[in-house]
Design a protein around this motif. Structure first.
Motif, mmCIF file in Angstrom:
data_model
loop_
_atom_site.group_PDB
_atom_site.id
_atom_site.type_symbol
_atom_site.label_atom_id
_atom_site.label_comp_id
_atom_site.label_asym_id
_atom_site.label_seq_id
_atom_site.Cartn_x
_atom_site.Cartn_y
_atom_site.Cartn_z
ATOM 1 N N GLY A 139 30.775 43.251 46.179
ATOM 2 C CA GLY A 139 31.790 43.364 45.139
ATOM 3 C C GLY A 139 31.573 42.479 43.938
ATOM 4 N N GLN A 140 30.453 41.731 43.907
ATOM 5 C CA GLN A 140 30.182 40.840 42.785
ATOM 6 C C GLN A 140 29.028 41.349 41.947
ATOM 7 O OE1 GLN A 140 29.298 36.942 44.290
ATOM 8 N NE2 GLN A 140 31.441 36.357 44.485
ATOM 9 N N THR A 162 36.255 43.587 36.925
ATOM 10 C CA THR A 162 35.075 44.199 37.529
ATOM 11 C C THR A 162 34.277 45.043 36.544
ATOM 12 O OG1 THR A 162 36.409 46.097 38.241
ATOM 13 C CG2 THR A 162 36.151 44.270 39.809
ATOM 14 N N ASP A 163 34.814 45.256 35.358
ATOM 15 C CA ASP A 163 34.118 46.122 34.411
ATOM 16 C C ASP A 163 34.196 45.610 32.972
ATOM 17 O OD1 ASP A 163 36.783 46.523 33.960
ATOM 18 O OD2 ASP A 163 36.742 48.704 34.195
#
Length: 230
Positions: free
Chosen positions: A197-198, A222-223
């Motif tokens: 997730g990183q 995250t984006d």
């Protein structure tokens, strides 16, 4: 030294900070978080101690040559009058129309701190593009403190950044003693060392941008990434 430290939870109990209208649940969670923050601070120092205690790195035996704003320079020249040299290799190869926004974010932050950093060490910036492109890009950002160099041959980049001469970033530290130059430390965290997730990133974060965002409810996201312009 570590054995003599008080437990983090004990230190956290000395905290008397309180904010208006906070709930008991918030304060309990905040005190527990404070203990973890103390542990994080201690872990950062432990890692720094381990880094400083590394055995001597490999001796630099090649005669690396760079092209700077004042002409050709050797690796030894990049040290100036300092015993330690940091080289940040940024993503601005000939195949790239514009500099990498992430590298630019790092470098934009460091611009203001370079006069402080250079009281202790030499800090230069290397990319694979011709020096004229690097100078032009530097001027476009309004940077005046960066010392930019072109690794025209790619010899340094292939040895210390990417054996495939890929357009990737690199952070390397060298030290000089008695005329001998050795590699001290380089960032080695990448896609293979990333947790689920990183995005790939190292530690500690070199750009305060991310450290600041980590203190917010939204976090890093995250984006979202920095841009060259807004």
């Amino acid at each position: 030294m570590t054995g003599s430290l008080k437990p983090a939870a004990e230190l956290a109990k000395t905290n008397t900070t309180r904010f208006p209208n906070e709930s008991d649940a918030y304060r309990r969670a905040r005190q527990a978080l404070l203990a973890e923050e103390i542990e994080l601070r201690r872990h950062i120092e432990r890692v720094a101690e381990l880094r400083r205690a590394l055995p001597p790195g490999g001796e630099v035996t090649k005669a690396y040559q760079f092209i700077g704003e004042s002409g050709q320079a050797s690796l030894a020249d990049l040290f100036g009058n300092k015993q330690t040299l940091i080289i940040y290799s940024y993503m601005f190869g000939p195949q790239r129309e514009r500099p990498c926004p992430m590298c630019t974010s790092f470098m934009g932050t460091w611009e203001a701190k370079l006069p402080d950093i250079e009281q202790r060490v030499s800090f230069v910036f290397v990319a694979r593009s011709p020096i004229a492109r690097l100078i032009e890009a530097k001027a476009a950002r309004g940077w005046t403190h960066h010392k930019v160099y072109s690794d025209a041959s790619g010899d340094y980049t292939r040895d210390y950044v990417s054996k495939d001469d890929a357009d990737v970033p690199g952070y390397n530290v060298f030290w000089r003693r008695g005329g001998t130059i050795r590699h001290f430390w380089g960032g080695e965290m990448g896609p293979g060392t990333t947790d689920p997730g990183q995005d790939p990133r190292g530690a500690p974060d070199m750009d305060p941008l991310w450290t600041i965002l980590d203190t917010t409810p939204e976090g890093r996201g995250t984006d979202w990434y920095p841009r060259l312009g807004y």
